[in-house]
Design a protein around this motif. Structure first.
Motif, PDB file in Angstrom:
ATOM      1  N   PRO A   1      -2.602  44.476  96.779  1.00  0.00           N
ATOM      2  CA  PRO A   1      -2.226  45.793  96.228  1.00  0.00           C
ATOM      3  C   PRO A   1      -0.999  45.684  95.322  1.00  0.00           C
ATOM      4  N   LEU A   2      -1.016  46.440  94.248  1.00  0.00           N
ATOM      5  CA  LEU A   2       0.052  46.327  93.260  1.00  0.00           C
ATOM      6  C   LEU A   2       1.423  46.643  93.836  1.00  0.00           C
ATOM      7  N   GLY A   3       1.486  47.572  94.784  1.00  0.00           N
ATOM      8  CA  GLY A   3       2.778  47.986  95.315  1.00  0.00           C
ATOM      9  C   GLY A   3       3.324  47.127  96.425  1.00  0.00           C
ATOM     10  N   LEU A   4       2.609  46.044  96.786  1.00  0.00           N
ATOM     11  CA  LEU A   4       3.037  45.256  97.940  1.00  0.00           C
ATOM     12  C   LEU A   4       4.347  44.517  97.697  1.00  0.00           C
ATOM     13  N   ALA A   5       4.622  44.139  96.455  1.00  0.00           N
ATOM     14  CA  ALA A   5       5.849  43.394  96.161  1.00  0.00           C
ATOM     15  C   ALA A   5       7.088  44.202  96.530  1.00  0.00           C
ATOM     16  N   ALA A   6       7.086  45.489  96.225  1.00  0.00           N
ATOM     17  CA  ALA A   6       8.235  46.333  96.561  1.00  0.00           C
ATOM     18  C   ALA A   6       8.396  46.487  98.065  1.00  0.00           C
TER      19      ALA A   6
ATOM     20  N   ARG B   1      -2.048  36.943 102.083  1.00  0.00           N
ATOM     21  CA  ARG B   1      -2.623  36.996 100.729  1.00  0.00           C
ATOM     22  C   ARG B   1      -2.644  38.418 100.172  1.00  0.00           C
ATOM     23  N   THR B   2      -3.005  39.386 101.009  1.00  0.00           N
ATOM     24  CA  THR B   2      -3.217  40.744 100.516  1.00  0.00           C
ATOM     25  C   THR B   2      -2.456  41.794 101.316  1.00  0.00           C
ATOM     26  N   SER B   3      -1.604  41.369 102.231  1.00  0.00           N
ATOM     27  CA  SER B   3      -0.900  42.305 103.105  1.00  0.00           C
ATOM     28  C   SER B   3       0.399  41.672 103.576  1.00  0.00           C
ATOM     29  N   MET B   4       1.176  42.428 104.365  1.00  0.00           N
ATOM     30  CA  MET B   4       2.404  41.878 104.933  1.00  0.00           C
ATOM     31  C   MET B   4       2.641  42.491 106.303  1.00  0.00           C
ATOM     32  N   ALA B   5       3.447  41.791 107.102  1.00  0.00           N
ATOM     33  CA  ALA B   5       3.767  42.267 108.447  1.00  0.00           C
ATOM     34  C   ALA B   5       5.250  42.050 108.720  1.00  0.00           C
ATOM     35  N   LEU B   6       5.855  43.027 109.386  1.00  0.00           N
ATOM     36  CA  LEU B   6       7.248  42.927 109.804  1.00  0.00           C
ATOM     37  C   LEU B   6       7.250  42.921 111.338  1.00  0.00           C
ATOM     38  N   HIS B   7       7.594  41.770 111.926  1.00  0.00           N
ATOM     39  CA  HIS B   7       7.562  41.593 113.373  1.00  0.00           C
ATOM     40  C   HIS B   7       8.947  41.863 113.970  1.00  0.00           C
ATOM     41  N   PHE B   8       8.977  42.637 115.064  1.00  0.00           N
ATOM     42  CA  PHE B   8      10.259  42.928 115.720  1.00  0.00           C
ATOM     43  C   PHE B   8      10.198  42.663 117.225  1.00  0.00           C
ATOM     44  N   ARG B   9       9.319  41.776 117.664  1.00  0.00           N
ATOM     45  CA  ARG B   9       9.177  41.497 119.098  1.00  0.00           C
ATOM     46  C   ARG B   9      10.466  40.956 119.696  1.00  0.00           C
ATOM     47  N   GLN B  10      11.236  40.203 118.914  1.00  0.00           N
ATOM     48  CA  GLN B  10      12.481  39.647 119.425  1.00  0.00           C
ATOM     49  C   GLN B  10      13.625  40.660 119.418  1.00  0.00           C
ATOM     50  N   THR B  11      13.438  41.767 118.692  1.00  0.00           N
ATOM     51  CA  THR B  11      14.470  42.817 118.627  1.00  0.00           C
ATOM     52  C   THR B  11      13.799  44.182 118.740  1.00  0.00           C
TER      53      THR B  11
ATOM     54  N   LYS C   1      -1.059  47.231 104.421  1.00  0.00           N
ATOM     55  CA  LYS C   1      -2.253  46.654 103.814  1.00  0.00           C
ATOM     56  C   LYS C   1      -2.867  47.663 102.863  1.00  0.00           C
ATOM     57  N   SER C   2      -3.909  47.244 102.179  1.00  0.00           N
ATOM     58  CA  SER C   2      -4.664  48.156 101.327  1.00  0.00           C
ATOM     59  C   SER C   2      -5.295  49.249 102.174  1.00  0.00           C
ATOM     60  N   ALA C   3      -5.247  50.477 101.695  1.00  0.00           N
ATOM     61  CA  ALA C   3      -5.877  51.593 102.403  1.00  0.00           C
ATOM     62  C   ALA C   3      -7.393  51.515 102.347  1.00  0.00           C
ATOM     63  N   ARG C   4      -7.939  50.611 101.546  1.00  0.00           N
ATOM     64  CA  ARG C   4      -9.395  50.523 101.365  1.00  0.00           C
ATOM     65  C   ARG C   4     -10.068  49.537 102.315  1.00  0.00           C
ATOM     66  N   VAL C   5      -9.283  48.862 103.160  1.00  0.00           N
ATOM     67  CA  VAL C   5      -9.874  47.891 104.075  1.00  0.00           C
ATOM     68  C   VAL C   5      -9.471  48.206 105.506  1.00  0.00           C
ATOM     69  N   SER C   6     -10.334  47.799 106.453  1.00  0.00           N
ATOM     70  CA  SER C   6     -10.037  47.951 107.877  1.00  0.00           C
ATOM     71  C   SER C   6     -10.958  47.024 108.647  1.00  0.00           C
ATOM     72  N   LYS C   7     -10.645  46.802 109.903  1.00  0.00           N
ATOM     73  CA  LYS C   7     -11.521  45.984 110.742  1.00  0.00           C
ATOM     74  C   LYS C   7     -12.886  46.651 110.899  1.00  0.00           C
ATOM     75  N   GLY C   8     -12.892  47.972 110.960  1.00  0.00           N
ATOM     76  CA  GLY C   8     -14.158  48.682 111.074  1.00  0.00           C
ATOM     77  C   GLY C   8     -15.054  48.451 109.866  1.00  0.00           C
ATOM     78  N   ARG C   9     -14.485  48.521 108.669  1.00  0.00           N
ATOM     79  CA  ARG C   9     -15.279  48.294 107.458  1.00  0.00           C
ATOM     80  C   ARG C   9     -15.765  46.855 107.385  1.00  0.00           C
ATOM     81  N   ALA C  10     -14.945  45.921 107.856  1.00  0.00           N
ATOM     82  CA  ALA C  10     -15.379  44.519 107.864  1.00  0.00           C
ATOM     83  C   ALA C  10     -16.570  44.328 108.792  1.00  0.00           C
ATOM     84  N   ILE C  11     -16.526  44.948 109.967  1.00  0.00           N
ATOM     85  CA  ILE C  11     -17.642  44.846 110.906  1.00  0.00           C
ATOM     86  C   ILE C  11     -18.898  45.489 110.310  1.00  0.00           C
TER      87      ILE C  11
END
Length: 246
Positions: free
Chosen positions: A95-100, A121-131, A164-174
């Protein structure tokens, strides 16, 4: 209440999440311990179902494949943005806005020890399990970063905030797998543990199949099991017990 569906049959299509479902969660994604018996179990299930098994995970392909080597199953990665089937692979553009959004997450992590930014590749995650005390701050920061971008979607998982992109989901993949051989015409079963798996439960049950929620938490899944170990036992039982096709 702990309830399992009937054991898998020769006409089942099996979809499996990874973290918290097939393997226990860890403090960091790269610290997850893969049970020794997991890869052989997946191989045997793949053969028993004549190829109708796929992993459906939020992980990046490059991240998870070395953990489950040798890999030979269809899969959807990054919540369906990257899909590998028996008919080839497909990749959604970043997605174009992912860089920001990435920059906002990295700025936050630079000021707070224990946060982990994962760029896929197409998404990002921010993990806070340690905090865990930083959960509200992480959610607010990421929500603000995507507030003006309808092409992006915020997902809240277990000790993680993903974009992530609003156009994808685990449901759509299935759904896409269920339109292809060898999945088409079978009864789908999907096991997952997190809020991000609810879209998958909804799809398989709409298609006449069954969802299995692993662990605690509200869910639309018809069934629930207590742990990844319990799920692996149920999967193994499906191999050793002949269950005729209904």
């Amino acid at each position: 209440m702990i309830t399992f569906p009937r054991l898998l049959t020769d006409r089942s299509a099996l979809f499996l999440d990874f973290d918290g479902t097939l393997a226990d969660l860890a403090q960091r994604p790269d610290s997850v311990q893969v049970p020794r018996e997991l890869v052989p179990l997946l191989d045997r299930l793949h053969d028993r179902l004549h190829g109708a098994l796929a992993l459906v995970t939020g992980r990046a392909r490059e991240d998870i494949e070395p953990m489950l080597s040798p890999w030979r199953w269809p899969a959807a990665f990054e919540h369906g943005s990257v899909r590998q089937s028996t008919h080839g692979s497909s990749l959604q553009p970043e997605p174009l806005g992912l860089a920001a959004v990435l920059q906002a997450a990295r700025n936050l992590a630079a000021h707070h020890t224990g946060l982990l930014v994962e760029h896929k590749r197409t998404s990002m995650a921010l993990h806070f399990r340690q905090t865990p005390s930083l959960e509200a701050l992480c959610v607010t920061t990421m929500a603000s970063a995507i507030a003006n971008d309808p092409d992006l979607q915020l997902l809240r998982g277990k000790a993680v905030v993903e974009v992530k992109s609003a156009r994808v989901s685990k449901g759509r993949a299935i759904e896409a797998f269920m339109q292809e051989a060898p999945f088409a015409g079978r009864a789908p079963v999907f096991a997952g543990d997190d809020v991000t798996d609810e879209a998958g439960f909804e799809v398989v049950q709409r298609l006449g199949g069954e969802g299995i929620k692993v662990g605690d938490g509200p869910t639309c899944a018809l069934h629930r099991c207590p742990s990844p170990d319990a799920l692996r036992t149920w999967l193994s039982d499906s191999l050793h017990t002949h269950t005729p096709t209904p």
